[in-house]
Design an enzyme around this catalytic site. Structure first.
Site, PDB file in Angstrom:
ATOM      1  N   CYS A 233     -18.536  12.584   3.798  1.00 39.44           N
ATOM      2  CA  CYS A 233     -18.696  13.865   4.481  1.00 39.44           C
ATOM      3  C   CYS A 233     -18.865  14.990   3.464  1.00 39.44           C
ATOM      4  O   CYS A 233     -17.890  15.413   2.834  1.00 39.44           O
ATOM      5  CB  CYS A 233     -17.498  14.132   5.384  1.00 39.44           C
TER       6      CYS A 233
ATOM      7  N   CYS B  93     -16.924  18.146   4.446  1.00 36.04           N
ATOM      8  CA  CYS B  93     -15.477  18.021   4.232  1.00 36.04           C
ATOM      9  C   CYS B  93     -15.113  18.148   2.755  1.00 36.04           C
ATOM     10  O   CYS B  93     -14.145  18.821   2.396  1.00 36.04           O
ATOM     11  CB  CYS B  93     -14.976  16.669   4.741  1.00 36.04           C
ATOM     12  N   ASP B  94     -15.864  17.468   1.890  1.00 36.53           N
ATOM     13  CA  ASP B  94     -15.457  17.314   0.491  1.00 36.53           C
ATOM     14  C   ASP B  94     -16.364  17.985  -0.523  1.00 36.53           C
ATOM     15  O   ASP B  94     -16.116  17.910  -1.722  1.00 36.53           O
ATOM     16  CB  ASP B  94     -15.367  15.821   0.145  1.00 36.53           C
TER      17      ASP B  94
END
Length: 207
Positions: A135, A138-139
């Protein structure tokens, strides 16, 4: 084989499923969440989250566990099961699971989310959370000013590459075919981006 009856049945135990369960329980509905294949959803694989309000930093697993505990405290019931068939033709709705159980509910919320497509190479799981991610949103923050690689040639891969290009110093898009499968506009954006280099006819075999 068992029959469970509830007011609201929620399919999926990720952030959306837990949130729906919390709101429904507070509204006085008898609520049950069927966890699905991955309890807590894909977010449980994210090692560190810094963009969730109220937490400067928290792991995906810990955040999902807190959501579950909050839902449990409010009376939400949980079933570690996976729904494989739903009959929406009659009320109340009936859902059948892979374990042979039936779930009858006045309303059903489908919050099954998404799941990552993994490469299934030996080192993938070893480095999950230590440089390997599914992701970018997300990261991506953790790869600021670093050289990164995205594997795939479809719309999702191109979108992730473009997003990461705004953070990383360089993005390699690894594509096993001699062309991109993404939509025309996404192809153009990728090919024109100065920070993205497409490696056609390449395969990721190890890390």
């Amino acid at each position: 084989m068992a029959l469970y009856t509830t007011d609201l049945l929620i399919l999926g135990s990720g952030p959306a499923g837990y949130t729906a369960g919390i709101y429904a329980a507070r509204a006085g509905l008898k609520t049950m969440i069927v966890s699905g294949n991955q309890e807590g959803g894909q977010l449980t694989m994210t090692s560190s989250i810094e963009n969730f309000p109220g937490f400067e930093e928290i792991s995906g697993f810990e955040l999902m566990d807190k959501m579950k505990q909050q839902a449990l405290k409010l009376g939400v019931q949980f079933a570690n099961d996976n729904i494989v068939e739903v009959d929406f033709g009659n009320r109340p709705f009936v859902c059948s699971s892979e374990n042979g159980h039936s779930y009858k509910a006045r309303a059903v919320i489908v919050a099954t989310g998404s799941s990552a497509k993994w490469l299934n190479i030996p080192s993938e799981k070893k480095y999950l959370g230590y440089g390997v991610s599914a992701c970018a949103t997300c990261d991506g923050f953790f790869y600021r000013k670093k050289v990164v690689a995205v594997v795939g040639g479809g719309d999702t891969a191109c979108e992730e590459a473009i997003y990461l290009a705004g953070l990383a110093s360089k993005v390699y898009l690894i594509v096993r075919k001699p062309f991109l499968r993404a939509s025309k506009i996404m192809q153009e954006r990728v090919m024109k981006h100065e920070k993205i280099e497409v490696l056609f006819e390449h395969n990721a075999v190890g890390l």
